[in-house]
Design a protein around this motif. Structure first.
Motif, PDB file in Angstrom:
ATOM      1  N   PHE A   1       0.882  -1.201   0.033  1.00  0.00           N
ATOM      2  CA  PHE A   1      -0.096  -0.002  -0.159  1.00  0.00           C
ATOM      3  C   PHE A   1       0.734   1.237  -0.043  1.00  0.00           C
ATOM      4  CE2 PHE A   1      -2.455   3.464   2.417  1.00  0.00           C
ATOM      5  CZ  PHE A   1      -3.445   3.481   1.498  1.00  0.00           C
ATOM      6  N   GLU A   2       0.455   2.213  -0.632  1.00  0.00           N
ATOM      7  CA  GLU A   2       1.261   3.569  -0.799  1.00  0.00           C
ATOM      8  C   GLU A   2       0.558   4.641  -0.766  1.00  0.00           C
ATOM      9  OE1 GLU A   2       4.029   5.884  -4.216  1.00  0.00           O
ATOM     10  OE2 GLU A   2       2.604   4.095  -4.885  1.00  0.00           O
ATOM     11  N   ARG A   3       1.233   5.683   0.075  1.00  0.00           N
ATOM     12  CA  ARG A   3       0.486   7.192   0.329  1.00  0.00           C
ATOM     13  C   ARG A   3       1.129   8.188  -0.624  1.00  0.00           C
ATOM     14  NH1 ARG A   3       1.817   4.520   4.851  1.00  0.00           N
ATOM     15  NH2 ARG A   3       0.337   3.828   6.310  1.00  0.00           N
ATOM     16  N   TYR A   4       0.534   8.800  -1.492  1.00  0.00           N
ATOM     17  CA  TYR A   4       1.154   9.759  -2.247  1.00  0.00           C
ATOM     18  C   TYR A   4       0.380  10.955  -2.465  1.00  0.00           C
ATOM     19  CZ  TYR A   4      -1.521   7.314  -5.952  1.00  0.00           C
ATOM     20  OH  TYR A   4      -2.307   6.467  -6.753  1.00  0.00           O
ATOM     21  N   LEU A   5       0.698  12.066  -3.049  1.00  0.00           N
ATOM     22  CA  LEU A   5      -0.127  13.234  -3.502  1.00  0.00           C
ATOM     23  C   LEU A   5      -0.498  13.078  -4.740  1.00  0.00           C
ATOM     24  CD1 LEU A   5       1.572  16.130  -1.253  1.00  0.00           C
ATOM     25  CD2 LEU A   5      -0.005  14.368  -0.369  1.00  0.00           C
ATOM     26  N   THR A   6      -1.639  13.811  -5.070  1.00  0.00           N
ATOM     27  CA  THR A   6      -2.156  14.016  -6.412  1.00  0.00           C
ATOM     28  C   THR A   6      -2.898  15.339  -6.554  1.00  0.00           C
ATOM     29  OG1 THR A   6      -3.983  12.762  -6.307  1.00  0.00           O
ATOM     30  CG2 THR A   6      -2.416  11.758  -7.478  1.00  0.00           C
ATOM     31  N   PRO A   7      -2.692  16.419  -7.382  1.00  0.00           N
ATOM     32  CA  PRO A   7      -3.207  17.498  -7.465  1.00  0.00           C
ATOM     33  C   PRO A   7      -4.514  17.836  -7.893  1.00  0.00           C
ATOM     34  CG  PRO A   7      -1.580  17.349  -9.125  1.00  0.00           C
ATOM     35  CD  PRO A   7      -1.442  16.008  -8.541  1.00  0.00           C
ATOM     36  N   TRP A   8      -5.220  18.876  -7.569  1.00  0.00           N
ATOM     37  CA  TRP A   8      -6.459  19.083  -7.958  1.00  0.00           C
ATOM     38  C   TRP A   8      -6.467  19.141  -9.362  1.00  0.00           C
ATOM     39  CZ3 TRP A   8     -10.278  22.484  -4.893  1.00  0.00           C
ATOM     40  CH2 TRP A   8     -10.430  21.878  -3.575  1.00  0.00           C
ATOM     41  N   MET A   9      -7.531  18.818 -10.424  1.00  0.00           N
ATOM     42  CA  MET A   9      -7.672  19.176 -11.820  1.00  0.00           C
ATOM     43  C   MET A   9      -7.493  20.830 -11.935  1.00  0.00           C
ATOM     44  SD  MET A   9      -7.777  17.573 -14.655  1.00  0.00           S
ATOM     45  CE  MET A   9      -8.131  15.810 -13.950  1.00  0.00           C
ATOM     46  N   SER A  10      -8.423  21.409 -11.080  1.00  0.00           N
ATOM     47  CA  SER A  10      -8.206  22.831 -11.229  1.00  0.00           C
ATOM     48  C   SER A  10      -8.730  23.479 -10.010  1.00  0.00           C
ATOM     49  CB  SER A  10      -9.264  23.327 -12.490  1.00  0.00           C
ATOM     50  OG  SER A  10     -10.665  23.184 -12.149  1.00  0.00           O
ATOM     51  N   ALA A  11      -8.854  24.664  -9.655  1.00  0.00           N
ATOM     52  CA  ALA A  11      -9.233  25.404  -8.527  1.00  0.00           C
ATOM     53  C   ALA A  11     -11.175  25.068  -8.263  1.00  0.00           C
ATOM     54  CB  ALA A  11      -9.163  26.801  -8.537  1.00  0.00           C
ATOM     55  N   ASP A  12     -11.592  24.627  -9.343  1.00  0.00           N
ATOM     56  CA  ASP A  12     -13.050  24.464  -9.247  1.00  0.00           C
ATOM     57  C   ASP A  12     -13.286  22.926  -9.021  1.00  0.00           C
ATOM     58  OD1 ASP A  12     -13.388  27.014  -9.762  1.00  0.00           O
ATOM     59  OD2 ASP A  12     -13.298  26.908 -11.979  1.00  0.00           O
ATOM     60  N   ASP A  13     -12.437  22.222  -9.465  1.00  0.00           N
ATOM     61  CA  ASP A  13     -12.539  20.686  -9.519  1.00  0.00           C
ATOM     62  C   ASP A  13     -11.472  19.867  -8.816  1.00  0.00           C
ATOM     63  OD1 ASP A  13     -12.983  18.081 -10.096  1.00  0.00           O
ATOM     64  OD2 ASP A  13     -12.571  18.260 -12.440  1.00  0.00           O
ATOM     65  N   PRO A  14     -11.668  19.246  -7.501  1.00  0.00           N
ATOM     66  CA  PRO A  14     -10.595  18.644  -6.761  1.00  0.00           C
ATOM     67  C   PRO A  14     -10.441  17.073  -7.191  1.00  0.00           C
ATOM     68  CG  PRO A  14     -12.879  18.448  -5.653  1.00  0.00           C
ATOM     69  CD  PRO A  14     -12.977  19.251  -6.951  1.00  0.00           C
TER      70      PRO A  14
END
Length: 437
Positions: A151-164
C-alpha cells in the motif's frame, strides 16, 4: 439526531448534514461540506479552521454531490458513508471490520479516523484520512509504503481550482534504490530529489533555507513493514504543509500570522536543471553556465548534430572517450557538491573505503559515493550510464561528493593523487585518486 458545531465525533445513528461541521478539539481543523471555486458541486472535506479557503483533504473528489442535500452518516453496518439526497452512496470508508462501539473523529492533526470508542490507540484505527491524501501533506502524515501489503501513500493535485478530482501528476517516495522523492506523470519521472543522505534528500536546493529558518524537521523512517517520509514542525506555532499544484509543482508553504496568508518557503522544481535528465546521460547540468550541459570527465559528445535542444539547455549524447576494460592506471575523480545520479545500488554496512574498493574491482562500476553524510556507514555504487546529475548552484551548499571512474589519461596526474581544473575562472576543480596499477 444532528451534531452541534462543537463536536469532533460522529457515532452510530448520528449524521453530519450539509451546513453542519465537526471541529477538532483544539479548534484547528473542521470537516464539512464545501463548494470549490466557481463550481456548483458539493464535496466533503477538511480545512483549516483559521483559513477555511485552504482545503487539505477531500473525500468524494471523483464523485461530487450536485445539491446541498448530502449527508455523512454512520450506518447500521458501522461504516462511515456519504449519502446523496436519494440515499445513494457517494463515498464510503468500506471497512469490513465490525466494531463494538464505532466512532469517527476529527483529530487536531486534521486526521479523520474511524476507530472503536473504547480504544484510542492509533494502531487500532480501522481507517484514517492520513492514508488517503489528496494534494496536501501535513505534519505527521506519512508519504511512502507499507512494505508488507504494498500500500502506498502519495499526493495528487486537483484538476483545477473548481475541480478537486485528481490530475495525473503525483508526488511519491521512490524506493527503487536509496529512497528519494519524485514527481511523476504516470510512470514517467518529471523531477527527482536525489537520494536520502541521512539528513535530507541530497539534491534539493531548498535544504539550507529550510534548516536556517527552523521551520520543520524531516525524517525518513524505515521499519520492518514500512518505509516513509514524514516531517514535523519545530514548534507548535509553526503551521506548514506541502502542496502539489495543478502544474505538478511542489510548494512548501508556511502560515504568516502577521499577514494572515500562506508564504511560499520554496518551490520545486527549483530551476530547469531540476527537470529529470535535463542534460541526458553522463552529463552535468550547470544552471548558470553556457551551455548548461557538460559531458562528465571521461565522456565526449557523440556528435553535435545529435544534440537535442530544449529551451536553454543543450542535451548532449555523451559516450565514453575510451570504453573501460579496467585498463592500467584507472582511478577516481572527485566531483564535489552535486545531485547524485539516479538508479543506485547501495549497501548500508560498507564504509567509504570499502565502497571505493568494491567499485574499483568491478570494471562496470562507473562511480561511488557515501550514502550517509551524518557520520554513519553506507555505500552507493552506479553501473552503466549516469542519469540526472546537476551541480550545486551559487548561493547554496547542498549536494554530495561523488567519485567518478576515469582513465589515467583524462586529467594531469601524479603517482597517487592529482588535481585538475578545467575552468580557471570558476575554479571548477576535482581530485583524482588511486589506487593505481
Amino acid at each position: 439526531m444532528n451534531l452541534s458545531v462543537a463536536v469532533d465525533t460522529i457515532s452510530l445513528a448520528q449524521s453530519l448534514r450539509d451546513g453542519e461541521t465537526l471541529i477538532s478539539a483544539s479548534q484547528s481543523f473542521e470537516v464539512g461540506f464545501f463548494t470549490p471555486g466557481n463550481s456548483n458541486n458539493r464535496y466533503l472535506g477538511i480545512w483549516y479552521k483559521f483559513n477555511p479557503s485552504t482545503v487539505v483533504w477531500v473525500a468524494n473528489r471523483k464523485n461530487p454531490i450536485t445539491d446541498k442535500q448530502g449527508m455523512l452518516v454512520m450506518n447500521d453496518d458501522g461504516n462511515l458513508v456519504l449519502l446523496s439526497k436519494d440515499k445513494r452512496i457517494i463515498w464510503s470508508i468500506n471497512s469490513s471490520r465490525v466494531l463494538e462501539n464505532p466512532v469517527g473523529q476529527l483529530l487536531d492533526s486534521w486526521n479523520l479516523v474511524f476507530r472503536d470508542n473504547i480504544n484510542m490507540n492509533s494502531d487500532n484505527y480501522v481507517w484514517q484520512s492520513f492514508d488517503y491524501p489528496t494534494d496536501i501533506s501535513l505534519p505527521g502524515m506519512k508519504l511512502g509504503w507499507n512494505l508488507r501489503t504494498g500500500f502506498e501513500r502519495y499526493l495528487t493535485p486537483w484538476m483545477s481550482a473548481d475541480d478537486p478530482s485528481p490530475r495525473d501528476f503525483s508526488l511519491r517516495l521512490d524506493i527503487h534504490g536509496l529512497p528519494q522523492l519524485v514527481i511523476t506523470t504516470g510512470s514517467r519521472k518529471e523531477v527527482r530529489s536525489g537520494p536520502w543522505n541521512g539528513r535530507q534528500f541530497g539534491g534539493t536546493p531548498f535544504s539550507d533555507k529550510v534548516v536556517h529558518n527552523f521551520i520543520f524537521k524531516a525524517m525518513l523512517v524505515h521499519k520492518q513493514d514500512e518505509l516513509y517520509y514524514i516531517y514535523e514542525p519545530f514548534n507548535n506555532t509553526v503551521k506548514t504543509h506541502i502542496i502539489l499544484d495543478q502544474s505538478g509543482t511542489m510548494h512548501r508553504r508556511v502560515w504568516n500570522w502577521k499577514t494572515t496568508e500562506w508564504s511560499i518557503l520554496y518551490t520545486w522544481p527549483f530551476d530547469s536543471c531540476d527537470h529529470y535528465a535535463q542534460c541526458g546521460a553522463n552529463n552535468n547540468c550547470r544552471i548558470n553556465k553556457t551551455p548548461i550541459c557538460e559531458c562528465l570527465k571521461g565522456f565526449i559528445p557523440k556528435a553535435e548534430d545529435e544534440w537535442d535542444t530544449h529551451g536553454l539547455s543543450q542535451s548532449r549524447k555523451c559516450i565514453e572517450k575510451s570504453p573501460s576494460g579496467c585498463p592500467s592506471g584507472e582511478g577516481f575523480l572527485k566531483l564535489p557538491a552535486i545531485k547524485l545520479p539516479d538508479f543506485n545500488w547501495y549497501n548500508n554496512s560498507m564504509n567509504i573505503n570499502e565502497c571505493k574498493a568494491e567499485c574499483f574491482k568491478n570494471c562496470s562500476c562507473r562511480a561511488y559515493a557515501n550514502s550517509d553524510v551524518s557520520g554513519g556507514s553506507g555505500c552507493l555504487i552506479w553501473f552503466g550510464e549516469l542519469i540526472d546529475i546537476r551541480e550545486c548552484p551559487p548561493g547554496f551548499s547542498w549536494g554530495q561528493d561523488i567519485f567518478l571512474r576515469v582513465p589515467a589519461s583524462e586529467p594531469v596526474w601524479r603517482i597517487n593523487k592529482a588535481i585538475w581544473c578545467n575552468d580557471s575562472k570558476h575554479g571548477c576543480c576535482g581530485i583524482m585518486e588511486g589506487p593505481w596499477k
